[in-house]
Design an enzyme around this catalytic site. Sequence first.
Site, mmCIF file in Angstrom:
data_model
loop_
_atom_site.group_PDB
_atom_site.id
_atom_site.type_symbol
_atom_site.label_atom_id
_atom_site.label_comp_id
_atom_site.label_asym_id
_atom_site.label_seq_id
_atom_site.Cartn_x
_atom_site.Cartn_y
_atom_site.Cartn_z
ATOM 1 N N THR A 16 -6.980 0.551 -12.201
ATOM 2 C CA THR A 16 -7.070 1.982 -12.553
ATOM 3 C C THR A 16 -6.073 2.338 -13.643
ATOM 4 O O THR A 16 -6.320 3.222 -14.456
ATOM 5 C CB THR A 16 -6.827 2.831 -11.283
ATOM 6 O OG1 THR A 16 -7.910 2.602 -10.401
ATOM 7 C CG2 THR A 16 -6.735 4.304 -11.586
ATOM 8 N N THR A 99 -4.613 -1.247 -7.818
ATOM 9 C CA THR A 99 -3.857 -1.022 -6.575
ATOM 10 C C THR A 99 -4.497 -1.718 -5.369
ATOM 11 O O THR A 99 -3.812 -2.011 -4.394
ATOM 12 C CB THR A 99 -3.764 0.488 -6.249
ATOM 13 O OG1 THR A 99 -5.086 1.011 -6.106
ATOM 14 C CG2 THR A 99 -3.004 1.248 -7.302
ATOM 15 N N ASP A 100 -5.819 -1.947 -5.440
ATOM 16 C CA ASP A 100 -6.521 -2.354 -4.217
ATOM 17 C C ASP A 100 -6.111 -3.722 -3.687
ATOM 18 O O ASP A 100 -6.131 -3.941 -2.469
ATOM 19 C CB ASP A 100 -8.045 -2.303 -4.434
ATOM 20 C CG ASP A 100 -8.548 -0.864 -4.424
ATOM 21 O OD1 ASP A 100 -7.840 0.012 -3.879
ATOM 22 O OD2 ASP A 100 -9.642 -0.607 -4.959
HETATM 23 C C1 SIN Z 1 -6.908 1.104 -8.424
HETATM 24 O O1 SIN Z 1 -6.341 0.434 -9.268
HETATM 25 O O2 SIN Z 1 -6.327 2.109 -7.915
HETATM 26 C C2 SIN Z 1 -8.272 0.838 -7.896
HETATM 27 C C3 SIN Z 1 -9.024 -0.142 -8.685
HETATM 28 C C4 SIN Z 1 -8.395 -1.488 -8.683
HETATM 29 O O3 SIN Z 1 -7.786 -1.890 -7.692
HETATM 30 O O4 SIN Z 1 -8.565 -2.183 -9.702
#
Ligand code: SIN
Length: 349
Positions: A16, A99-100
């Site tokens: 993200t 983040t995932d």
């Molecule tokens: C994010 O980064 O918050 C979600 C998408 C990802 O993990 O690439």
Amino acid sequence: MQAVQTKLWLLGTGGTIAGQSAVEGDNVGYTAGTVPVEALLPKGANRLLESAGLEVVSRQLAQLDSKDMTYSVWFALAEAVCAACDDPAVRGVVITHGTDTIEETAFFLAEVCRPVKPVVLTCAMRPATAASPDGPQNLLDAMAVASDERAGGVVVVTAGAVHRASSVSKVHPYRIDAFSSGEQGPLAMVEEGRIRWLHQSGEAQPSASQGSTTSKELRGGDHHPSDALRLVSQLRTGGLPRVEWVVSRTGVGPREVEQWLVDSPSEPVRGLIVVGTGNGTFHQSLVEPLKRAEAAGVLVWRTTRCTQGPIVLGSSGVDWPRVTHLDPVKARIALALCIARADCSYSAV
Ligand code: SIN
């Protein structure tokens, strides 16, 4: 004489933090992993770099949504981290990531590379096109940590906190402050570019191959930088050993284990993480199938569904090692790496 460290490596993998929305200011409807890593450098980066006497060398190692993370990206990252650690001109590494699954990648790199130099992963909950994106500040903070002389090892920097790879988890699907280190708390805070260390940086990040992790000591071999590259090359050829989860729950039956014991010659299950209840206990219906799994050569480790606190050691009548300090996500990686290293020797505590 020690070489002057003049470089900070910035490795992009997507997420993200590199996401864009067609609708300006939309925080949730966007495509992750689209902005090139060199375009993510935030305002203020030059000032920070100049004061630290560093220049950024950026490389796009992947460009994906981290829910789709692959082992080959992990291997490329581990090789890059090893190369950075070997290069006397490199001060540290910053990795932009979604983040995932950032906690998985961070843990894998910590376990495989065990770097002395800082390897700082960062991310964002809002895309680059948000009205108020969090990515630029997170990246600036990550660069500040990687530049700090007291920093070392693999950490995750987000929302002003520095987390150990072994303890960090994503705990919220939307909030900007989406990560927690549970009872351990963060390693440090980043405040206006200054790092306030709450614990010593580079302190032992509990490793699957170090005795503190389990109720039985899981011993790995001595670790040298060349070991990491050898291991990655082995994993590139033979793959990461397959380890699956067995989740103990009300009404669970033997099939929860037996599903993994079917013949799968190309990718047999080599390890099972039993995600147990409470103190690493599990439903009695799983005991016999787990014994059969073990007899068939599958390694079994136990962890807990509880999201806080370690398993407290004690006798429970079954004898599989309990991973006391790792959540199920990290325990799966730890067991796979123990199997890959062919060194999961246990000694009773
Ligand atoms: C994010 O980064 O918050 C979600 C998408 C990802 O993990 O690439």
